[in-house]
Design a protein around this motif. Structure first.
Motif, PDB file in Angstrom:
ATOM      1  N   LEU A 294       0.828  -1.209   0.000  1.00 39.22           N
ATOM      2  CA  LEU A 294       0.000   0.000   0.000  1.00 39.22           C
ATOM      3  C   LEU A 294       0.863   1.259   0.000  1.00 39.22           C
ATOM      4  CD1 LEU A 294      -2.849  -1.006   2.489  1.00 39.22           C
ATOM      5  CD2 LEU A 294      -2.965  -0.871  -0.004  1.00 39.22           C
ATOM      6  N   LEU A 295       1.968   1.241   0.753  1.00 37.33           N
ATOM      7  CA  LEU A 295       2.872   2.389   0.750  1.00 37.33           C
ATOM      8  C   LEU A 295       3.521   2.568  -0.625  1.00 37.33           C
ATOM      9  CD1 LEU A 295       4.605   2.058   4.240  1.00 37.33           C
ATOM     10  CD2 LEU A 295       2.905   3.750   3.528  1.00 37.33           C
ATOM     11  N   ALA A 296       3.860   1.445  -1.275  1.00 37.16           N
ATOM     12  CA  ALA A 296       4.421   1.526  -2.631  1.00 37.16           C
ATOM     13  C   ALA A 296       3.408   2.116  -3.605  1.00 37.16           C
ATOM     14  CB  ALA A 296       4.860   0.140  -3.091  1.00 37.16           C
ATOM     15  N   LEU A 297       2.147   1.708  -3.477  1.00 40.92           N
ATOM     16  CA  LEU A 297       1.099   2.272  -4.331  1.00 40.92           C
ATOM     17  C   LEU A 297       0.895   3.753  -4.044  1.00 40.92           C
ATOM     18  CD1 LEU A 297      -1.575  -0.577  -4.287  1.00 40.92           C
ATOM     19  CD2 LEU A 297      -0.408   0.327  -6.300  1.00 40.92           C
ATOM     20  N   LEU A 298       0.944   4.118  -2.770  1.00 43.57           N
ATOM     21  CA  LEU A 298       0.800   5.530  -2.414  1.00 43.57           C
ATOM     22  C   LEU A 298       1.942   6.352  -2.985  1.00 43.57           C
ATOM     23  CD1 LEU A 298      -0.619   7.777  -0.830  1.00 43.57           C
ATOM     24  CD2 LEU A 298       0.716   7.101   1.180  1.00 43.57           C
ATOM     25  N   GLY A 299       3.170   5.832  -2.869  1.00 42.99           N
ATOM     26  CA  GLY A 299       4.310   6.531  -3.450  1.00 42.99           C
ATOM     27  C   GLY A 299       4.186   6.655  -4.964  1.00 42.99           C
ATOM     28  N   PHE A 300       3.723   5.590  -5.610  1.00 42.16           N
ATOM     29  CA  PHE A 300       3.511   5.625  -7.056  1.00 42.16           C
ATOM     30  C   PHE A 300       2.463   6.670  -7.430  1.00 42.16           C
ATOM     31  CE2 PHE A 300       1.125   3.984 -10.763  1.00 42.16           C
ATOM     32  CZ  PHE A 300       2.134   3.996 -11.712  1.00 42.16           C
TER      33      PHE A 300
ATOM     34  N   LYS B  51       4.190  14.302 -11.405  1.00 42.75           N
ATOM     35  CA  LYS B  51       4.613  14.324 -12.807  1.00 42.75           C
ATOM     36  C   LYS B  51       3.522  14.892 -13.712  1.00 42.75           C
ATOM     37  CE  LYS B  51       8.800  12.544 -13.345  1.00 42.75           C
ATOM     38  NZ  LYS B  51       9.863  13.238 -14.139  1.00 42.75           N
ATOM     39  N   ILE B  52       2.266  14.524 -13.437  1.00 39.71           N
ATOM     40  CA  ILE B  52       1.162  14.997 -14.274  1.00 39.71           C
ATOM     41  C   ILE B  52       0.988  16.508 -14.126  1.00 39.71           C
ATOM     42  CG2 ILE B  52      -1.353  14.908 -14.548  1.00 39.71           C
ATOM     43  CD1 ILE B  52      -1.178  11.916 -13.918  1.00 39.71           C
ATOM     44  N   ARG B  53       1.130  17.022 -12.901  1.00 35.80           N
ATOM     45  CA  ARG B  53       1.005  18.466 -12.699  1.00 35.80           C
ATOM     46  C   ARG B  53       2.122  19.222 -13.414  1.00 35.80           C
ATOM     47  NH1 ARG B  53      -0.330  20.059  -6.585  1.00 35.80           N
ATOM     48  NH2 ARG B  53      -0.516  22.071  -7.667  1.00 35.80           N
ATOM     49  N   ARG B  54       3.323  18.665 -13.382  1.00 37.31           N
ATOM     50  CA  ARG B  54       4.436  19.292 -14.104  1.00 37.31           C
ATOM     51  C   ARG B  54       4.200  19.222 -15.610  1.00 37.31           C
ATOM     52  NH1 ARG B  54      10.404  17.827 -12.696  1.00 37.31           N
ATOM     53  NH2 ARG B  54      10.572  19.441 -14.296  1.00 37.31           N
ATOM     54  N   ALA B  55       3.698  18.070 -16.077  1.00 39.12           N
ATOM     55  CA  ALA B  55       3.448  17.918 -17.510  1.00 39.12           C
ATOM     56  C   ALA B  55       2.354  18.866 -17.975  1.00 39.12           C
ATOM     57  CB  ALA B  55       3.056  16.477 -17.829  1.00 39.12           C
ATOM     58  N   ALA B  56       1.356  19.129 -17.116  1.00 45.20           N
ATOM     59  CA  ALA B  56       0.290  20.063 -17.497  1.00 45.20           C
ATOM     60  C   ALA B  56       0.842  21.466 -17.706  1.00 45.20           C
ATOM     61  CB  ALA B  56      -0.791  20.069 -16.415  1.00 45.20           C
ATOM     62  N   GLY B  57       1.791  21.859 -16.839  1.00 45.21           N
ATOM     63  CA  GLY B  57       2.413  23.170 -17.020  1.00 45.21           C
ATOM     64  C   GLY B  57       3.235  23.237 -18.291  1.00 45.21           C
ATOM     65  N   LYS B  58       3.974  22.155 -18.593  1.00 46.99           N
ATOM     66  CA  LYS B  58       4.763  22.140 -19.821  1.00 46.99           C
ATOM     67  C   LYS B  58       3.870  22.097 -21.055  1.00 46.99           C
ATOM     68  CE  LYS B  58       8.833  19.851 -17.855  1.00 46.99           C
ATOM     69  NZ  LYS B  58       9.739  18.671 -17.928  1.00 46.99           N
TER      70      LYS B  58
ATOM     71  N   GLU C  68       5.075  22.150 -24.739  1.00 48.77           N
ATOM     72  CA  GLU C  68       5.952  20.981 -24.686  1.00 48.77           C
ATOM     73  C   GLU C  68       5.125  19.709 -24.525  1.00 48.77           C
ATOM     74  OE1 GLU C  68       9.229  21.197 -21.989  1.00 48.77           O
ATOM     75  OE2 GLU C  68       9.322  23.387 -22.097  1.00 48.77           O
ATOM     76  N   ALA C  69       5.501  18.663 -25.277  1.00 48.01           N
ATOM     77  CA  ALA C  69       4.784  17.384 -25.201  1.00 48.01           C
ATOM     78  C   ALA C  69       5.252  16.600 -23.981  1.00 48.01           C
ATOM     79  CB  ALA C  69       5.031  16.568 -26.466  1.00 48.01           C
ATOM     80  N   PRO C  70       4.345  15.892 -23.315  1.00 42.20           N
ATOM     81  CA  PRO C  70       4.741  15.086 -22.156  1.00 42.20           C
ATOM     82  C   PRO C  70       5.630  13.915 -22.567  1.00 42.20           C
ATOM     83  CG  PRO C  70       2.460  14.650 -22.748  1.00 42.20           C
ATOM     84  CD  PRO C  70       2.902  15.812 -23.592  1.00 42.20           C
ATOM     85  N   THR C  71       6.502  13.500 -21.659  1.00 39.95           N
ATOM     86  CA  THR C  71       7.428  12.398 -21.947  1.00 39.95           C
ATOM     87  C   THR C  71       7.547  11.498 -20.717  1.00 39.95           C
ATOM     88  OG1 THR C  71       9.316  13.728 -21.198  1.00 39.95           O
ATOM     89  CG2 THR C  71       8.806  13.796 -23.553  1.00 39.95           C
ATOM     90  N   GLY C  72       8.277  10.384 -20.895  1.00 43.88           N
ATOM     91  CA  GLY C  72       8.652   9.530 -19.782  1.00 43.88           C
ATOM     92  C   GLY C  72       7.495   8.926 -19.032  1.00 43.88           C
ATOM     93  N   LEU C  73       7.471   9.160 -17.709  1.00 46.16           N
ATOM     94  CA  LEU C  73       6.485   8.541 -16.831  1.00 46.16           C
ATOM     95  C   LEU C  73       5.067   8.947 -17.195  1.00 46.16           C
ATOM     96  CD1 LEU C  73       5.833   6.841 -14.322  1.00 46.16           C
ATOM     97  CD2 LEU C  73       6.145   8.905 -12.938  1.00 46.16           C
ATOM     98  N   VAL C  74       4.888  10.189 -17.635  1.00 41.73           N
ATOM     99  CA  VAL C  74       3.540  10.652 -17.987  1.00 41.73           C
ATOM    100  C   VAL C  74       2.984   9.852 -19.158  1.00 41.73           C
ATOM    101  CG1 VAL C  74       2.161  12.629 -18.770  1.00 41.73           C
ATOM    102  CG2 VAL C  74       3.995  12.956 -17.107  1.00 41.73           C
ATOM    103  N   ASN C  75       3.804   9.591 -20.158  1.00 42.20           N
ATOM    104  CA  ASN C  75       3.361   8.770 -21.287  1.00 42.20           C
ATOM    105  C   ASN C  75       3.024   7.350 -20.842  1.00 42.20           C
ATOM    106  OD1 ASN C  75       3.604  10.797 -23.185  1.00 42.20           O
ATOM    107  ND2 ASN C  75       5.698  10.274 -23.741  1.00 42.20           N
ATOM    108  N   MET C  76       3.829   6.801 -19.917  1.00 37.30           N
ATOM    109  CA  MET C  76       3.555   5.460 -19.415  1.00 37.30           C
ATOM    110  C   MET C  76       2.234   5.435 -18.645  1.00 37.30           C
ATOM    111  SD  MET C  76       5.702   3.144 -16.698  1.00 37.30           S
ATOM    112  CE  MET C  76       4.874   3.952 -15.317  1.00 37.30           C
ATOM    113  N   LEU C  77       1.974   6.479 -17.859  1.00 33.74           N
ATOM    114  CA  LEU C  77       0.721   6.557 -17.108  1.00 33.74           C
ATOM    115  C   LEU C  77      -0.475   6.680 -18.038  1.00 33.74           C
ATOM    116  CD1 LEU C  77       1.834   8.968 -14.234  1.00 33.74           C
ATOM    117  CD2 LEU C  77       1.298   6.531 -14.024  1.00 33.74           C
ATOM    118  N   GLU C  78      -0.335   7.486 -19.086  1.00 33.31           N
ATOM    119  CA  GLU C  78      -1.419   7.621 -20.056  1.00 33.31           C
ATOM    120  C   GLU C  78      -1.728   6.284 -20.723  1.00 33.31           C
ATOM    121  OE1 GLU C  78      -0.290  10.655 -22.783  1.00 33.31           O
ATOM    122  OE2 GLU C  78      -0.793  12.309 -21.411  1.00 33.31           O
ATOM    123  N   LEU C  79      -0.661   5.551 -21.069  1.00 32.37           N
ATOM    124  CA  LEU C  79      -0.845   4.243 -21.697  1.00 32.37           C
ATOM    125  C   LEU C  79      -1.515   3.268 -20.726  1.00 32.37           C
ATOM    126  CD1 LEU C  79      -0.320   2.332 -24.104  1.00 32.37           C
ATOM    127  CD2 LEU C  79       1.913   1.823 -23.089  1.00 32.37           C
TER     128      LEU C  79
END
Length: 248
Positions: free
Chosen positions: A34-40, A47-54, A59-70
């Motif tokens: 549960l702690l691992a899920l919370l950290g994730f 990352k999503i909040r940073r990607a929204a600003g970019k 700027e197009a989102p990259t890295g973890l944000v793309n993985m989360l979207e997928l």
């Protein structure tokens, strides 16, 4: 040869209404997952909040944000294919269960005892599914339709099949929980026997067994549990739809 360690150890005990209750390694492993899920989740949110600003800056989102979207897209697509128009109401629940089971099943790769190797964990999840099934039935079907289903295949005035149909309904959480529990526990027991029988020479080569039992089999069991959950819930909706069509 050493004694096989199935990683079930009592860590702390306390008295509850005169009964001794133990905190075991299974409880600790659940907390770690549960702690691992919370950290994730927190990392994903940041990352999503940073990607929204970019994104607002072009700027197009990259890295973890793309993985989360997928990941979200695949989970939503799986739910939609299994549940059709009823999927939006259960996408968050199915996604949460999927991630919890996946993290739990693969936790053996990191030296933990998978929480799903404890029947208390799988039974709790199965009972939640069972509650959702009957919540859908009572919300979207009339009591007469539910009674006719329990009497099926005989007419509703001849309830000879009600005990049999009730047993089949009550078997849903039992089968769901036992299937997941037995598959994960079998892998845990087999790996414990390998380490117990081969002792110190079994530190490297059983990695292939971990890859199968913890990763491959764990992912398969996660998918099966979620698909069965969605199928049972969608079936409750379908019965309601069939009754409506028949009345029209």
């Amino acid at each position: 040869m050493t004694e096989p360690d199935f990683m079930i150890h009592g860590l702390y005990s306390y008295q509850f209404f005169g009964e001794t209750v133990w905190i075991t390694t299974s409880h600790v492993c659940i907390v770690i997952v549960l702690l691992a899920l919370l950290g994730f989740a927190l990392a994903a949110r940041w990352k999503i909040r940073r990607a929204a600003g970019k994104l607002s800056a072009g700027e197009a989102p990259t890295g973890l944000v793309n993985m989360l979207e997928l990941l979200v897209e695949k989970l939503d697509d799986m739910t939609e294919k299994a549940m059709g128009t009823h999927a939006p109401a259960f996408e968050n629940y199915i996604g949460t269960v999927f991630l919890f089971l996946l993290f739990s099943n693969v936790s053996g790769l990191f030296g933990l005892r998978p929480p799903t190797a404890d029947y208390g964990t799988t039974l709790a999840l199965a009972l939640i599914t069972f509650t959702l099934i009957w919540s859908v039935k009572f919300r979207h079907q009339r009591s007469g339709q539910i009674w006719r289903e329990l009497c099926s295949p005989l007419p509703s005035w001849l309830p000879l099949w009600v005990p049999v149909n009730l047993i089949s309904e009550l078997a849903i959480p039992v089968s769901l929980s036992l299937r997941l529990f037995a598959n994960v526990l079998s892998g845990t027991v087999m790996l414990a026997l390998v380490y117990g029988l081969l002792s110190k020479i079994a530190y490297v080569w059983p990695a292939a067994l971990h890859a199968y039992f913890d990763l491959f089999s764990g992912a398969i069991q996660t998918y099966v549990f979620c698909m069965l959950t969605m199928t049972y819930i969608a079936r409750s909706y379908d019965s309601a739809g069939e009754q409506t069509d028949g009345q029209e």
